[in-house]
Scaffold this active site. Structure first.
Site, PDB file in Angstrom:
ATOM      1  N   LYS A 142       0.849  -1.191   0.217  1.00  0.00           N
ATOM      2  CA  LYS A 142      -0.007   0.102   0.047  1.00  0.00           C
ATOM      3  C   LYS A 142       0.886   1.297  -0.095  1.00  0.00           C
ATOM      4  CE  LYS A 142      -2.045   2.595   2.944  1.00  0.00           C
ATOM      5  NZ  LYS A 142      -1.705   3.982   2.084  1.00  0.00           N
ATOM      6  N   GLU A 182      10.200   1.112  10.268  1.00  0.00           N
ATOM      7  CA  GLU A 182      11.182   2.172  10.079  1.00  0.00           C
ATOM      8  C   GLU A 182      10.454   3.712  10.150  1.00  0.00           C
ATOM      9  OE1 GLU A 182      14.174   1.605   9.586  1.00  0.00           O
ATOM     10  OE2 GLU A 182      13.943  -0.546   8.899  1.00  0.00           O
ATOM     11  N   GLU A 226       9.977  15.579  15.790  1.00  0.00           N
ATOM     12  CA  GLU A 226      10.122  15.493  14.154  1.00  0.00           C
ATOM     13  C   GLU A 226       9.563  16.793  13.627  1.00  0.00           C
ATOM     14  OE1 GLU A 226       9.014  12.147  11.671  1.00  0.00           O
ATOM     15  OE2 GLU A 226      11.037  12.034  10.833  1.00  0.00           O
ATOM     16  N   CYS A 267      13.747  10.802   6.499  1.00  0.00           N
ATOM     17  CA  CYS A 267      13.649  10.362   7.914  1.00  0.00           C
ATOM     18  C   CYS A 267      15.123  10.824   8.511  1.00  0.00           C
ATOM     19  CB  CYS A 267      13.264   8.818   7.819  1.00  0.00           C
ATOM     20  SG  CYS A 267      14.352   7.699   7.032  1.00  0.00           S
TER      21      CYS A 267
HETATM   22  P1  NAD Z   1       2.476   7.887   7.879  1.00  0.00           P
HETATM   23  O1  NAD Z   1       2.773   7.267   9.032  1.00  0.00           O
HETATM   24  O2  NAD Z   1       1.445   9.258   8.125  1.00  0.00           O
HETATM   25  O3  NAD Z   1       1.889   7.288   6.679  1.00  0.00           O
HETATM   26  C1  NAD Z   1       2.824   6.288   6.403  1.00  0.00           C
HETATM   27  C2  NAD Z   1       1.992   4.901   5.514  1.00  0.00           C
HETATM   28  O4  NAD Z   1       1.087   4.494   6.615  1.00  0.00           O
HETATM   29  C3  NAD Z   1       1.091   5.431   4.534  1.00  0.00           C
HETATM   30  O5  NAD Z   1       0.952   4.552   3.646  1.00  0.00           O
HETATM   31  C4  NAD Z   1      -0.397   5.712   5.119  1.00  0.00           C
HETATM   32  O6  NAD Z   1      -1.431   5.660   4.410  1.00  0.00           O
HETATM   33  C5  NAD Z   1      -0.008   4.341   6.052  1.00  0.00           C
HETATM   34  N1  NAD Z   1      -1.113   4.457   7.526  1.00  0.00           N
HETATM   35  C6  NAD Z   1      -1.404   5.286   8.103  1.00  0.00           C
HETATM   36  N2  NAD Z   1      -2.277   4.935   9.271  1.00  0.00           N
HETATM   37  C7  NAD Z   1      -2.286   3.651   9.226  1.00  0.00           C
HETATM   38  C8  NAD Z   1      -2.856   2.451   9.789  1.00  0.00           C
HETATM   39  N3  NAD Z   1      -3.488   2.914  11.041  1.00  0.00           N
HETATM   40  N4  NAD Z   1      -2.668   1.387   9.550  1.00  0.00           N
HETATM   41  C9  NAD Z   1      -2.019   0.957   8.344  1.00  0.00           C
HETATM   42  N5  NAD Z   1      -1.424   2.087   7.499  1.00  0.00           N
HETATM   43  C10 NAD Z   1      -1.384   3.091   8.115  1.00  0.00           C
HETATM   44  O7  NAD Z   1       3.877   8.752   7.416  1.00  0.00           O
HETATM   45  P2  NAD Z   1       4.103   9.599   6.142  1.00  0.00           P
HETATM   46  O8  NAD Z   1       3.616  11.069   6.584  1.00  0.00           O
HETATM   47  O9  NAD Z   1       3.730   9.149   5.035  1.00  0.00           O
HETATM   48  O10 NAD Z   1       5.725   9.501   6.217  1.00  0.00           O
HETATM   49  C11 NAD Z   1       6.443  10.538   6.745  1.00  0.00           C
HETATM   50  C12 NAD Z   1       7.062   9.627   8.253  1.00  0.00           C
HETATM   51  O11 NAD Z   1       7.792   8.702   7.377  1.00  0.00           O
HETATM   52  C13 NAD Z   1       8.064  10.444   8.799  1.00  0.00           C
HETATM   53  O12 NAD Z   1       7.839  10.244  10.380  1.00  0.00           O
HETATM   54  C14 NAD Z   1       9.337   9.862   8.621  1.00  0.00           C
HETATM   55  O13 NAD Z   1      10.281   9.957   9.435  1.00  0.00           O
HETATM   56  C15 NAD Z   1       9.013   8.568   8.082  1.00  0.00           C
HETATM   57  N6  NAD Z   1      10.120   7.811   7.298  1.00  0.00           N
HETATM   58  C16 NAD Z   1      10.846   6.734   8.110  1.00  0.00           C
HETATM   59  C17 NAD Z   1      11.850   6.236   7.413  1.00  0.00           C
HETATM   60  C18 NAD Z   1      13.112   5.192   8.113  1.00  0.00           C
HETATM   61  O14 NAD Z   1      13.500   4.587   6.985  1.00  0.00           O
HETATM   62  N7  NAD Z   1      12.982   5.235   9.426  1.00  0.00           N
HETATM   63  C19 NAD Z   1      11.809   6.664   5.945  1.00  0.00           C
HETATM   64  C20 NAD Z   1      11.072   7.348   5.339  1.00  0.00           C
HETATM   65  C21 NAD Z   1      10.366   7.880   5.967  1.00  0.00           C
END
Ligand code: NAD
Length: 491
Positions: free
Chosen positions: A184, A260, A394, A295
């Site tokens: 997804k 992650e 963050e 991230c």
């Molecule tokens: P997010 O957590 O809002 O969403 C990530 C994904 O999770 C999306 O596809 C979203 O639709 C899905 N999602 C949301 N709620 C969910 C639920 N209840 N159940 C299942 N799936 C769900 O994150 P974002 O805004 O898309 O990305 C930014 C974040 O990602 C930042 O915090 C960043 O640090 C982190 N990030 C971490 C890494 C790493 O390697 N550690 C890499 C890239 C981004």
């Protein structure tokens, strides 16, 4: 690298990909906007819960049928190499699709993202015939050994910040190890990865091994986590969502998760940093790449008192020289923020930092840009207390906070005084200090006299503390796509 006209990029109406076919979703439909100019880009095309279940069931059947999971390992390697080649040769279609709908600059996608993603597929493919269980010592009347087996169906849930690269981190090891995957993507960047899935089928991946379902996290993502045939969930996104995913996996499993998550990474600059001009450039890039929406953004500058002023002055000048604009404009050096909502959050947290006594050395406001998108000026905030929100949480934007230190002990203590532990940068000419820092800092990745990823896929990435559980990349990510079975034979 020339730019392109975003109005000529078509994403098509059907963006779910199940059993090798594009399908229209029966769920909620919403306009997806281009962050660079706020204009409509395409239709989110969400799957409904029944379609999510069908995608998982198709993935499971493909796994059981064994055309992929039981194929000769060298065959899997050949197919994945072809897939990587197709991904690179499809840049003319893929790069504009990715750039128009995301915050990634077209030039960076062409020069880095696609080649990096293709090599990541090649890297993980090579594990397929080189990873095995082991025979174990036991008594002469017995023989013991372990088998490494795929999980079956792995659900991958990806963020929006580097849509193709973040998805490939999850998909490549899982598929190389013989699993089927249901991905997804983020609802904000749903389109480019569907093309990547089509290319995989074109390379010879059996239909059903790599599926994409679109939609919101709370509905489609949550159903994926809870589906009984999903044996493992691999997630990249915020810490808050990571907690929800872990809870869903615990409630319906328990089933294993790789998480992650977010970061608030420190960049420590000692008075013996090798070259302040070069260090300033590294620090500036560490917080402005993808407009700070990575991230591992190096968002906390910890500078020795002796070099802080000069460093901040140099970084400010680099920030001011940025050209902010659309991802498809070849002159742009810093692109947009993903959405008005995210921009509002950055603006609010910076506003509270300034209201609570912080001062903006540079930036601090939304940025004017040639187009009507979401932009924020690269910002340095000084004068904050060490427990200030902007230092602890963050921000996910181009905002750097400044703290100073007098000695190594204070530097390490400031760096570790945070709930996250994703990465850290250390800038020093003293090898012993660099090694002490590498041990002392509580983070999953330490970069010394550099900041940011290389093509060394063998290095795992993942967080300490609230930055996550498990690893992407490296041998660990491949092994994380397999489970081990113990066998003991009475002779
Ligand atoms: P997010 O957590 O809002 O969403 C990530 C994904 O999770 C999306 O596809 C979203 O639709 C899905 N999602 C949301 N709620 C969910 C639920 N209840 N159940 C299942 N799936 C769900 O994150 P974002 O805004 O898309 O990305 C930014 C974040 O990602 C930042 O915090 C960043 O640090 C982190 N990030 C971490 C890494 C790493 O390697 N550690 C890499 C890239 C981004």
């Amino acid at each position: 690298m020339n730019g392109f006209d975003p109005d000529l990029v078509a994403v098509g109406p059907a963006n779910n990909f199940v059993a090798g076919l594009r399908l229209r979703g029966n769920g909620a439909h919403m306009e997806v906007l281009r962050p660079s100019d706020g204009r409509a880009y395409g239709d989110l095309d969400s799957a409904d819960i029944g379609q999510v279940d069908e995608a998982v069931s198709d993935a499971w059947q493909a796994y059981r049928k064994g055309d992929w999971a039981k194929a000769e390992p060298r065959h899997r390697i050949r197919v994945m190499r072809r897939w990587a080649d197709l991904l690179e040769s499809d840049a003319a279609a893929l790069a504009p699709t990715e750039a128009a709908g995301s915050t990634r600059l077209f030039g960076e996608i062409c020069s880095w993202d696609l080649g990096y993603a293709a090599d990541c597929i090649r890297f993980f493919a090579e594990f397929a015939d080189k990873t095995c269980g082991e025979s174990v010592p036991t008594t002469p009347d017995k023989m013991g050994f372990t088998l490494l087996e795929p999980y079956g169906v792995i659900a991958a849930i990806a963020p929006w910040n580097l849509p193709i690269v973040m998805a490939i981190w999850k998909i490549a090891p899982a598929i190389a190890a013989g699993n089927s995957v249901v991905l997804k993507p983020s609802e904000l960047t749903p389109f480019s990865i569907v093309r990547v899935a089509e290319l995989a089928i074109g390379a010879g991946l059996p239909p059903g091994v790599f599926n994409v379902v679109q939609g919101y996290g709370a509905s489609v993502g949550d159903r994926l986590c809870r589906h009984p045939l999903v044996a493992k969930v691999s997630f990249t996104g915020s810490t808050q969502t990571g907690r929800a995913i872990m809870a869903a996996c615990a409630a319906e499993g328990p089933k294993p998760v790789t998480l992650e998550l977010g970061g608030k990474s420190a960049q420590l600059v000692f008075s013996d940093a090798p070259d302040l001009a070069q260090t300033a450039a590294t620090l500036a890039r560490g917080i402005t790449i993808n407009s700070g929406q990575v991230c591992v953004a190096g968002s906390r500058l910890l500078a020795h008192e002796k070099v802080a002023d000069e460093l901040v002055d140099r970084i400010s000048r680099i920030f001011s020289a940025n050209r902010i604009g659309a991802t498809w404009d070849e002159r742009t050096t810093m692109g947009p923020i993903i959405s008005e909502r995210q921009l509002g959050q950055i603006d609010a947290i910076v506003g509270r930092a300034l209201a609570s006594g912080g001062s903006a050395v540079v930036g601090g406001t939304r940025a004017a840009a040639p187009l009507d998108g979401s932009y924020f000026s690269p910002t340095i905030i000084a004068g904050l207390a060490s427990d200030a929100e902007a230092i602890c949480d963050e921000i996910f934007g181009p905002v750097l906070t400044l703290q100073t230190f007098a000695d190594e002990e204070e530097a390490f203590a400031l760096a570790n005084n945070n709930k996250y532990g994703l990465a850290a940068g250390v800038h020093t000419s003293d090898l012993s200090r660099a090694l002490r820092a590498t041990r002392a800092l509580e983070a999953g990745t330490i970069w010394v006299n550099r900041y940011g990823r290389s093509n060394d896929y063998i290095l795992p990435t993942g967080g300490y503390k609230q930055s996550g559980i498990g690893k992407d990349l490296g041998r660990e990510a491949y092994l994380g796509s397999l489970r081990s079975k113990a066998a003991l034979i009475q002779l």
